[in-house]
Motif scaffolding. Structure first.
Motif, PDB file in Angstrom:
ATOM      1  N   VAL A 100       0.958  -1.383  -0.032  1.00  0.00           N
ATOM      2  CA  VAL A 100       0.181  -0.087  -0.021  1.00  0.00           C
ATOM      3  C   VAL A 100       0.784   1.384   0.165  1.00  0.00           C
ATOM      4  O   VAL A 100       0.626   2.081  -0.689  1.00  0.00           O
ATOM      5  N   ALA A 101       1.889   1.156   0.920  1.00  0.00           N
ATOM      6  CA  ALA A 101       2.722   2.489   0.578  1.00  0.00           C
ATOM      7  C   ALA A 101       3.396   2.795  -0.541  1.00  0.00           C
ATOM      8  O   ALA A 101       3.497   3.839  -1.039  1.00  0.00           O
ATOM      9  N   TRP A 102       3.962   1.726  -1.121  1.00  0.00           N
ATOM     10  CA  TRP A 102       4.557   1.837  -2.420  1.00  0.00           C
ATOM     11  C   TRP A 102       3.589   2.259  -3.421  1.00  0.00           C
ATOM     12  O   TRP A 102       3.961   3.067  -4.362  1.00  0.00           O
ATOM     13  N   ALA A 103       2.508   1.761  -3.402  1.00  0.00           N
ATOM     14  CA  ALA A 103       1.195   2.070  -4.260  1.00  0.00           C
ATOM     15  C   ALA A 103       1.096   3.636  -4.259  1.00  0.00           C
ATOM     16  O   ALA A 103       0.627   4.411  -5.263  1.00  0.00           O
ATOM     17  N   MET A 104       0.993   4.048  -2.976  1.00  0.00           N
ATOM     18  CA  MET A 104       0.895   5.488  -2.607  1.00  0.00           C
ATOM     19  C   MET A 104       1.976   6.307  -3.321  1.00  0.00           C
ATOM     20  O   MET A 104       1.848   7.531  -3.903  1.00  0.00           O
ATOM     21  N   LEU A 105       3.190   5.803  -3.170  1.00  0.00           N
ATOM     22  CA  LEU A 105       4.404   6.340  -3.798  1.00  0.00           C
ATOM     23  C   LEU A 105       4.161   6.608  -5.383  1.00  0.00           C
ATOM     24  O   LEU A 105       4.676   7.539  -5.781  1.00  0.00           O
ATOM     25  N   LEU A 106       3.812   5.466  -5.959  1.00  0.00           N
ATOM     26  CA  LEU A 106       3.639   5.262  -7.414  1.00  0.00           C
ATOM     27  C   LEU A 106       2.833   6.331  -8.041  1.00  0.00           C
ATOM     28  O   LEU A 106       2.853   6.793  -9.195  1.00  0.00           O
ATOM     29  N   LEU A 107       1.499   6.395  -7.355  1.00  0.00           N
ATOM     30  CA  LEU A 107       0.488   7.105  -7.489  1.00  0.00           C
ATOM     31  C   LEU A 107       0.909   8.952  -7.353  1.00  0.00           C
ATOM     32  O   LEU A 107       0.170   9.524  -8.157  1.00  0.00           O
ATOM     33  N   TRP A 108       1.788   8.974  -6.497  1.00  0.00           N
ATOM     34  CA  TRP A 108       2.343  10.523  -6.032  1.00  0.00           C
ATOM     35  C   TRP A 108       2.399  11.230  -7.396  1.00  0.00           C
ATOM     36  O   TRP A 108       3.291  10.676  -8.333  1.00  0.00           O
ATOM     37  N   LEU A 109       2.377  12.581  -7.280  1.00  0.00           N
ATOM     38  CA  LEU A 109       2.884  13.510  -8.419  1.00  0.00           C
ATOM     39  C   LEU A 109       4.461  13.494  -8.316  1.00  0.00           C
ATOM     40  O   LEU A 109       5.040  13.612  -7.258  1.00  0.00           O
ATOM     41  N   LEU A 110       4.906  13.439  -9.495  1.00  0.00           N
ATOM     42  CA  LEU A 110       6.448  13.367  -9.577  1.00  0.00           C
ATOM     43  C   LEU A 110       7.172  14.192  -8.859  1.00  0.00           C
ATOM     44  O   LEU A 110       8.272  14.011  -8.189  1.00  0.00           O
ATOM     45  N   PRO A 111       6.825  15.679  -8.791  1.00  0.00           N
ATOM     46  CA  PRO A 111       7.403  16.502  -8.187  1.00  0.00           C
ATOM     47  C   PRO A 111       7.381  16.501  -6.582  1.00  0.00           C
ATOM     48  O   PRO A 111       8.197  16.599  -5.746  1.00  0.00           O
ATOM     49  N   ALA A 112       6.140  16.237  -6.401  1.00  0.00           N
ATOM     50  CA  ALA A 112       5.875  15.887  -4.972  1.00  0.00           C
ATOM     51  C   ALA A 112       6.859  14.681  -4.212  1.00  0.00           C
ATOM     52  O   ALA A 112       7.360  14.662  -3.254  1.00  0.00           O
ATOM     53  N   LEU A 113       6.767  13.821  -5.213  1.00  0.00           N
ATOM     54  CA  LEU A 113       7.506  12.569  -4.842  1.00  0.00           C
ATOM     55  C   LEU A 113       9.226  12.899  -4.685  1.00  0.00           C
ATOM     56  O   LEU A 113       9.614  12.455  -3.637  1.00  0.00           O
ATOM     57  N   TRP A 114       9.584  13.634  -5.432  1.00  0.00           N
ATOM     58  CA  TRP A 114      11.038  14.120  -5.537  1.00  0.00           C
ATOM     59  C   TRP A 114      11.364  15.015  -4.212  1.00  0.00           C
ATOM     60  O   TRP A 114      12.254  14.799  -3.405  1.00  0.00           O
ATOM     61  N   GLY A 115      10.309  15.834  -3.826  1.00  0.00           N
ATOM     62  CA  GLY A 115      10.450  16.688  -2.785  1.00  0.00           C
ATOM     63  C   GLY A 115      10.515  16.112  -1.558  1.00  0.00           C
ATOM     64  O   GLY A 115      11.312  16.190  -0.623  1.00  0.00           O
ATOM     65  N   GLY A 116       9.565  15.021  -1.397  1.00  0.00           N
ATOM     66  CA  GLY A 116       9.629  14.069  -0.397  1.00  0.00           C
ATOM     67  C   GLY A 116      10.797  13.311  -0.034  1.00  0.00           C
ATOM     68  O   GLY A 116      10.910  13.238   0.970  1.00  0.00           O
ATOM     69  N   ALA A 117      11.327  12.923  -1.078  1.00  0.00           N
ATOM     70  CA  ALA A 117      12.470  11.919  -1.029  1.00  0.00           C
ATOM     71  C   ALA A 117      13.598  12.866  -0.367  1.00  0.00           C
ATOM     72  O   ALA A 117      14.443  12.275   0.276  1.00  0.00           O
ATOM     73  N   LEU A 118      13.926  13.881  -1.141  1.00  0.00           N
ATOM     74  CA  LEU A 118      14.927  14.918  -0.524  1.00  0.00           C
ATOM     75  C   LEU A 118      14.688  15.129   1.056  1.00  0.00           C
ATOM     76  O   LEU A 118      15.619  15.058   1.813  1.00  0.00           O
ATOM     77  N   PHE A 119      13.307  15.352   1.372  1.00  0.00           N
ATOM     78  CA  PHE A 119      13.165  15.522   2.937  1.00  0.00           C
ATOM     79  C   PHE A 119      13.441  14.328   3.699  1.00  0.00           C
ATOM     80  O   PHE A 119      13.804  14.342   4.666  1.00  0.00           O
TER      81      PHE A 119
END
Length: 237
Positions: free
Chosen positions: A49-68
């Motif tokens: 479920v966690a990975w599905a949320m990440l894959l569904l996320w908008l790419l810029p938001a995923l990139w910003g969250g990964a940096l954080f």
């Protein structure tokens, strides 16, 4: 129209979609059986479920969250291995030099290179190479995040929304990183430890970005609507 003359076969497109859906279902639950000997079934469900949320996320938001996530994970590991003053000094120095270098100044780039060289010498001399690398990675993630979001020029509600995206991605990634890489899974907190974690959430998760945004030089030249992250933060529909 009679039932005999009515078409009884599915059209090719719906049939193909149904076949694909059935294949996905079989692959999903077949993989559950494959991994059952290594990971409990319900834990697999939580991770999926966690990975599905990440894959569904908008790419810029995923990139910003990964940096954080990288920033927090590296700093937490660094302060667990070294004195806070040393980590704070290294992080502040690297962040300032990186931000200046990112603005395209030649002297700043030379200063950043010199700072990294001094950090390497210090790490070799003191046996703190791991702490130095963790702090350097945290500073890099922090500066890249500032460059992406330009938080000092954002409306307050947009900054709150962006911080929410960061926290959501980190909340999914950090538990997985803890399970995969943490040498200890101890969790027996007393009241003081629970209070400390609440303080971390309030100070680091909520107060810090807003105070930093107000303190940055760009905030003095703020224009409404200047900062937008395409596909993530923008005017409400």
């Amino acid at each position: 129209m009679s039932f005999v003359s009515a078409p009884i076969a599915f059209k090719s497109r719906p049939l193909g979609m149904l076949s694909g859906a059935l294949l996905c279902w079989l692959l999903q639950y077949g993989s559950v059986q494959h991994a059952a000997g290594q990971v409990a079934a319900l834990f697999q469900a939580a991770i999926a479920v966690a990975w599905a949320m990440l894959l569904l996320w908008l790419l810029p938001a995923l990139w910003g969250g990964a940096l954080f996530t990288v920033q927090w994970a590296c700093l937490y590991l660094a302060v667990d291995r070294s004195a806070l003053w040393r980590v704070a000094l290294l992080f502040g120095l690297m962040a300032v030099l990186m931000r200046a270098a990112a603005q395209g100044r030649r002297r700043s780039r030379l200063g950043f290179a010199a700072g990294v060289a001094l950090l390497a010498v210090w790490a070799w001399a003191t046996g703190q190479g791991g702490v130095g690398l963790l702090t350097l990675a945290a500073a890099l993630a922090f500066v890249l995040g500032l460059h992406q979001v330009r938080c000092a020029q954002m409306q307050r509600q947009d900054l709150m929304r962006w911080r929410f995206y960061q926290l959501c991605v980190a909340a999914l990634l950090l538990p997985l990183a803890a399970v995969a890489f943490s040498p200890s899974w101890s969790f027996l907190p007393g009241w003081s430890a629970l209070g400390a974690m609440l303080l971390q959430a309030v100070c680091g998760g909520l107060a810090f970005p807003f105070l930093l945004a107000a303190a940055l030089p760009e905030a003095r030249n703020e224009t409404a609507g200047d900062a937008r992250i395409t596909g993530v933060v923008g005017p409400d529909a």
